[in-house]
Design a protein around this motif. Structure first.
Motif, PDB file in Angstrom:
ATOM      1  N   ALA A  67     -13.684   1.391 -20.028  1.00  0.00           N
ATOM      2  CA  ALA A  67     -13.154   0.661 -18.977  1.00  0.00           C
ATOM      3  C   ALA A  67     -11.905   1.451 -18.223  1.00  0.00           C
ATOM      4  CB  ALA A  67     -13.009  -0.838 -19.500  1.00  0.00           C
ATOM      5  N   LEU A  68     -11.176   2.051 -19.142  1.00  0.00           N
ATOM      6  CA  LEU A  68      -9.862   2.560 -18.509  1.00  0.00           C
ATOM      7  C   LEU A  68      -9.950   4.068 -18.256  1.00  0.00           C
ATOM      8  CD1 LEU A  68      -7.396   0.826 -20.740  1.00  0.00           C
ATOM      9  CD2 LEU A  68      -8.297  -0.077 -18.405  1.00  0.00           C
TER      10      LEU A  68
ATOM     11  N   PRO B 246     -12.478   6.068 -16.934  1.00  0.00           N
ATOM     12  CA  PRO B 246     -12.800   6.753 -15.663  1.00  0.00           C
ATOM     13  C   PRO B 246     -11.776   6.486 -14.489  1.00  0.00           C
ATOM     14  CG  PRO B 246     -14.413   5.965 -16.686  1.00  0.00           C
ATOM     15  CD  PRO B 246     -13.367   5.400 -17.673  1.00  0.00           C
ATOM     16  N   PRO B 247     -11.213   5.094 -14.353  1.00  0.00           N
ATOM     17  CA  PRO B 247     -10.275   4.779 -13.431  1.00  0.00           C
ATOM     18  C   PRO B 247      -8.785   5.820 -13.445  1.00  0.00           C
ATOM     19  CG  PRO B 247     -11.003   2.865 -14.117  1.00  0.00           C
ATOM     20  CD  PRO B 247     -11.573   4.021 -15.157  1.00  0.00           C
ATOM     21  N   ALA B 248      -8.646   6.187 -14.792  1.00  0.00           N
ATOM     22  CA  ALA B 248      -7.578   6.718 -15.031  1.00  0.00           C
ATOM     23  C   ALA B 248      -7.585   8.291 -14.539  1.00  0.00           C
ATOM     24  CB  ALA B 248      -6.967   6.909 -16.313  1.00  0.00           C
ATOM     25  N   HIS B 249      -9.094   8.773 -14.525  1.00  0.00           N
ATOM     26  CA  HIS B 249      -9.537  10.020 -14.210  1.00  0.00           C
ATOM     27  C   HIS B 249      -9.329  10.282 -12.803  1.00  0.00           C
ATOM     28  CE1 HIS B 249     -13.012  12.520 -13.199  1.00  0.00           C
ATOM     29  NE2 HIS B 249     -12.063  13.177 -13.115  1.00  0.00           N
ATOM     30  N   ILE B 250      -9.901   9.308 -11.919  1.00  0.00           N
ATOM     31  CA  ILE B 250      -9.790   9.142 -10.461  1.00  0.00           C
ATOM     32  C   ILE B 250      -8.278   9.241 -10.026  1.00  0.00           C
ATOM     33  CG2 ILE B 250     -10.689   8.170  -8.347  1.00  0.00           C
ATOM     34  CD1 ILE B 250     -12.718   9.603 -10.234  1.00  0.00           C
ATOM     35  N   ALA B 251      -7.678   8.395 -10.647  1.00  0.00           N
ATOM     36  CA  ALA B 251      -6.181   8.531 -10.205  1.00  0.00           C
ATOM     37  C   ALA B 251      -5.470   9.796 -10.344  1.00  0.00           C
ATOM     38  CB  ALA B 251      -5.537   7.588 -11.090  1.00  0.00           C
TER      39      ALA B 251
ATOM     40  N   TRP C 205      -6.679  11.942  -7.695  1.00  0.00           N
ATOM     41  CA  TRP C 205      -5.887  11.570  -6.462  1.00  0.00           C
ATOM     42  C   TRP C 205      -4.606  12.260  -6.310  1.00  0.00           C
ATOM     43  CZ3 TRP C 205      -1.547   8.662  -5.281  1.00  0.00           C
ATOM     44  CH2 TRP C 205      -1.420   8.387  -4.012  1.00  0.00           C
TER      45      TRP C 205
ATOM     46  N   HIS D 150     -20.082   1.928  -0.561  1.00  0.00           N
ATOM     47  CA  HIS D 150     -18.918   2.452  -1.422  1.00  0.00           C
ATOM     48  C   HIS D 150     -19.603   3.355  -2.476  1.00  0.00           C
ATOM     49  CE1 HIS D 150     -15.451   0.107  -0.237  1.00  0.00           C
ATOM     50  NE2 HIS D 150     -16.567  -0.661  -0.063  1.00  0.00           N
TER      51      HIS D 150
ATOM     52  N   TRP E  50     -18.171  14.794 -17.844  1.00  0.00           N
ATOM     53  CA  TRP E  50     -17.939  14.895 -16.221  1.00  0.00           C
ATOM     54  C   TRP E  50     -18.416  16.046 -15.706  1.00  0.00           C
ATOM     55  CZ3 TRP E  50     -17.123  11.385 -12.739  1.00  0.00           C
ATOM     56  CH2 TRP E  50     -16.882  11.543 -11.450  1.00  0.00           C
TER      57      TRP E  50
END
Length: 293
Positions: A19-20, A22-27, A30, A67, A126
């Motif tokens: 849950a956490l 992949p979002p951390a990776h994209i952050a 960015w 999206h 990835w």
């Protein structure tokens, strides 16, 4: 109440990673590339390369902004299977370690090694997704050898290499990172005996990764300062876990031998000397193979 915690806590902890991470990776992406990203105007954007199959009769032709969209292809199926396998594997491994922790049957050194290995496994996961998504297989063998390539997907982006639209023959023994983590998970249970062969398997793979990383990009990117910030962070993210995979298993083996009164000194232990020689031989062979990938 305590039994209720034992029942739901392992599953809850197992869900945190998928849950956490992949979002951390994209952050992180960015953070490094926010100045180079493109602004997308949803009003005038279209998905002209989308087959619209998963939308059925609701949408066809050149669709409006989405999206997320995907095409109904074989590579999409492979990517989905890779996602499912990755999520389930991380969930089950984390759940297993938390259960051992709650039962007081865990070796904390192995938990440390498992946590350190998550970055390399995620990086490889990835990279495989991008290989399938872009139909780019030039780095496939090199990636599979480590299950984490020190060059990875950025290799062809930076050098503009031509894409190769076929997959090469793959050998099961090349999946070194998975083998190492399998031994880590096995030794995480205190009921499983610590042996020289188990620990030296982890040490040998770590040594192989350190040697291959050193002659590839780590020295130039980190020590010589030739790498971009994201490359330095990436290479340190590979090297630090490998060094720990080299040190902690040796420490664990030493402690185990010290606690055993029947243990012979190294110079008198023929079996241990044989295992060490075998480890260096295998590392040499695999390093030679790696140099040709």
């Amino acid at each position: 109440m305590r039994m209720d915690i034992f029942r739901w806590l392992p599953g809850a902890c197992g869900s945190l990673g998928p849950a956490l991470i992949p979002p951390a990776h994209i952050a992180v992406l960015w953070y490094f590339w926010q100045n180079y990203s493109r602004f997308v105007d949803k009003r005038f954007c279209s998905c002209s390369c989308w087959d619209t199959v998963f939308k059925g009769t609701y949408e066809s032709g050149i669709a409006s902004y989405k999206h997320m969209y995907f095409n109904a292809t074989q590579n999409t199926m492979k990517m989905w299977l890779l996602i499912v396998v990755g999520v389930i594997a991380l969930y089950e491994c984390t759940k297993h370690l938390v259960q051992l922790l709650l039962q007081s049957k865990v070796r904390y050194t192995m938990i440390v090694l498992f946590l350190l290995s998550i970055f390399s496994h995620y990086y490889a996961w990835w990279a495989y997704l991008n290989y399938y998504n872009d139909e780019y297989y030039h780095q496939w063998n090199h990636q599979l050898f480590f299950t984490v390539s020190v060059e990875g997907h950025e290799g062809y982006q930076g050098l503009g290499l031509a894409r190769i639209n076929h997959e090469r023959t793959l050998s099961p023994f090349q999946i070194t990172e998975l083998i190492s983590t399998s031994f880590v998970l096995h030794l995480a249970n205190v009921e499983n005996q610590v042996t020289a062969r188990k620990t030296l398997s982890i040490v040998g793979i770590a040594l192989l990764h350190i040697l291959a990383s050193g002659v590839d990009q780590f020295i130039s990117n980190v020590f010589r300062g030739e790498g971009y910030p994201h490359q330095v962070v990436r290479d340190l993210g590979f090297m630090i876990p490998d060094v720990m995979h080299l040190i902690l298993p040796l420490w664990l083996l030493r402690q185990t031998r010290l606690e055993s009164f029947s243990t012979r000194p190294f110079y008198r232990d023929r079996n241990l000397r044989r295992d060490v020689v075998l480890m260096f031989f295998v590392v040499t062979v695999l390093f030679t193979i790696c140099s040709f990938l």
